[in-house]
Design a protein around this motif. Sequence first.
Motif, mmCIF file in Angstrom:
data_model
loop_
_atom_site.group_PDB
_atom_site.id
_atom_site.type_symbol
_atom_site.label_atom_id
_atom_site.label_comp_id
_atom_site.label_asym_id
_atom_site.label_seq_id
_atom_site.Cartn_x
_atom_site.Cartn_y
_atom_site.Cartn_z
ATOM 1 N N GLY A 78 25.702 48.809 89.163
ATOM 2 C CA GLY A 78 26.534 49.176 88.021
ATOM 3 C C GLY A 78 27.875 48.503 87.949
ATOM 4 O O GLY A 78 28.685 48.839 87.086
ATOM 5 N N VAL A 79 28.161 47.549 88.848
ATOM 6 C CA VAL A 79 29.450 46.859 88.826
ATOM 7 C C VAL A 79 29.200 45.346 88.863
ATOM 8 O O VAL A 79 28.510 44.862 89.763
ATOM 9 C CB VAL A 79 30.327 47.257 90.037
ATOM 10 N N THR A 221 39.015 48.723 74.188
ATOM 11 C CA THR A 221 39.530 50.087 74.033
ATOM 12 C C THR A 221 40.384 50.472 75.241
ATOM 13 O O THR A 221 40.549 51.652 75.551
ATOM 14 C CB THR A 221 38.401 51.116 73.812
ATOM 15 N N ASN A 222 40.899 49.470 75.922
ATOM 16 C CA ASN A 222 41.895 49.676 76.986
ATOM 17 C C ASN A 222 41.424 50.609 78.096
ATOM 18 O O ASN A 222 42.172 51.467 78.546
ATOM 19 C CB ASN A 222 43.205 50.195 76.386
ATOM 20 N N MET A 223 40.192 50.422 78.527
ATOM 21 C CA MET A 223 39.675 51.249 79.613
ATOM 22 C C MET A 223 39.978 50.635 80.980
ATOM 23 O O MET A 223 39.998 51.334 81.981
ATOM 24 C CB MET A 223 38.174 51.419 79.467
ATOM 25 N N GLY A 224 40.122 49.324 81.025
ATOM 26 C CA GLY A 224 40.475 48.669 82.279
ATOM 27 C C GLY A 224 39.308 48.303 83.173
ATOM 28 O O GLY A 224 39.513 47.857 84.304
ATOM 29 N N GLU A 225 38.068 48.474 82.674
ATOM 30 C CA GLU A 225 36.908 48.119 83.496
ATOM 31 C C GLU A 225 36.851 46.616 83.791
ATOM 32 O O GLU A 225 36.419 46.193 84.859
ATOM 33 C CB GLU A 225 35.612 48.563 82.822
ATOM 34 N N PHE B 102 31.688 53.368 86.604
ATOM 35 C CA PHE B 102 33.044 53.142 86.107
ATOM 36 C C PHE B 102 34.009 53.087 87.278
ATOM 37 O O PHE B 102 33.974 53.924 88.166
ATOM 38 C CB PHE B 102 33.449 54.229 85.121
ATOM 39 N N ALA B 105 38.067 53.284 84.261
ATOM 40 C CA ALA B 105 38.203 54.080 83.041
ATOM 41 C C ALA B 105 38.350 55.557 83.373
ATOM 42 O O ALA B 105 37.522 56.128 84.083
ATOM 43 C CB ALA B 105 36.994 53.858 82.138
ATOM 44 N N SER B 109 40.262 57.799 78.242
ATOM 45 C CA SER B 109 39.769 56.616 77.530
ATOM 46 C C SER B 109 38.287 56.745 77.226
ATOM 47 O O SER B 109 37.821 56.296 76.188
ATOM 48 C CB SER B 109 40.047 55.342 78.328
ATOM 49 N N ARG B 110 37.537 57.369 78.124
ATOM 50 C CA ARG B 110 36.093 57.451 77.917
ATOM 51 C C ARG B 110 35.697 58.513 76.894
ATOM 52 O O ARG B 110 34.555 58.540 76.446
ATOM 53 C CB ARG B 110 35.393 57.718 79.253
ATOM 54 N N TYR B 113 35.902 58.479 71.671
ATOM 55 C CA TYR B 113 34.926 58.572 70.579
ATOM 56 C C TYR B 113 34.523 60.020 70.300
ATOM 57 O O TYR B 113 33.947 60.305 69.261
ATOM 58 C CB TYR B 113 33.680 57.749 70.892
ATOM 59 N N HIS B 174 45.728 58.547 75.650
ATOM 60 C CA HIS B 174 45.138 57.202 75.683
ATOM 61 C C HIS B 174 45.538 56.402 74.444
ATOM 62 O O HIS B 174 45.787 55.194 74.538
ATOM 63 C CB HIS B 174 43.617 57.261 75.824
#
Lengths: 264, 222
Positions: A78-79, A221-225, B102, B105, B109-110, B113, B174
């Motif tokens: 997953g990464v 969306t600025n999540m940083g992933e 993840f 995040a 942020s998650r 929506y 966020h």
Amino acid sequence: MSGSKDINIKLRIWRQKGPGTKGGLVSYDVPGVSTDSSFLEMLDLVNERLMEKGDEPIAIDHDCREGICGACSLVINGVPHGPRAATTTCQLHMRSFHEGQTITVEPWMAKAFPVIKDLIVDRSAYDRIIAAGGFVSVNTGVGVDANAIPVPKENAELAMDAAACIGCGACAAACPNASAMLFVGAKVSHLGLLPQGQPERQERVLKMVEQMDAEGFGGCTNMGECEAACPKEIKLEVIARMNRDYIGAKVTKRPKGADKGGGA
Amino acid sequence: MSAIQSTAERPVFGSITLKAVMALTGIVLYGFVFVHMVGNIQLYQGPEKINGYAAFLKSVPPLLWGTRITLLAAVLLHALAAFTLWRRNLAARPVGYAHQSFQAAGITSRTMYWTGPVIALFVIYHLLHFTLGSAHSQFSHTDVYTNVVVGFSNVWVSGFYVLAMLALGFHLFHGGFSLFQTLGLRTPKYEKPIKLVLAVLCTVIVVVNVSFPIAVLAGLVK
């Protein structure tokens, strides 16, 4: 290396015959993997065993195997590029995994990165973004003297940090929206911070972002992933710089045919 | 240009343009949420005070309607841009991962929506409840104080308000951080102060707004 040992692992690997066909995860038991082997060497071993049985080997992208070319591209558990920070897949070693572990290996998943076969994806979308404006136009001929153009030390450092991007695509692969903004931000920052990049600065950011959108990448969306997955530790700051340059260029770029001002 | 140029169609509104629209309308809505919260505190000063404030807000119709139209436009633009970007983001990954971890995040942020539509539903209900009154059992156009006390006496209604305010707090945290990033105003110098101010601001907004239904249910405001 002391502490080397053999472990037995189980792989769940994405197999896909070709572009546009339906892929899926296939399980493989892999006994006797040296913890000193790299992740790609482990896959080489799996492929040798598959070929000995007369099966189709797993298609993987790889080139330099020393962490600088950006060819290797696996989503491991997953990464993108696996569990070690600031490390490409080729520099990831099996000592990061443990006896009996199940490891899921998938390709970069994005509309703009279509699968060619198994774990290999077509990343020419990034090449087209570069071709749209990620360059500096210079005349050919005699090379300019070093230090002929002064560059502030801090800008040189920041440009160099951004230039560390190897265009591997891990940012878009990690992003829940499959956004390529860390990549584009890195290129826009790298060239925009240097004096040589100034003449085309506005055109560059507008055209690269336009191409990025046209390729079908998502939005940030600025999540940083992306920042967490980047093997070259490119920072989210480059996206802020790209946004600043893009909005600035959109607002201030003079329309074609506008009054060019005075001057004899 | 060379053959490498893609012939793919580019969208009319670029992704960063839409994000900038969201950021700018977000600033307007942030301002509204804050002023609305400050105004509401007058509930604790008794019926005359809050009813007088409500009458004052309605005393200059052009100003009232100007504000309402501006807010409505901001909400519609914000939602339209979000919807467009959401559709594009979904299309950008047609085949998802079997396993996605993840690393960076956070929950705020998650959940953007989800918190966005929850707030939209809340705003519609809130308008029917306390502005138009059609979702209220004993609505009065002048007695805001009684409207609030009667409205919040219902545990289910109050519960929904509390949930919606938590969603709002998450969304504003966020969203606030994102608007600085989107407008290119986030720099290393101000990153920590911005996050700190946002955390305090969002906590205050949630705590103060949640206090109204709880105060009514607890019998402190009656």
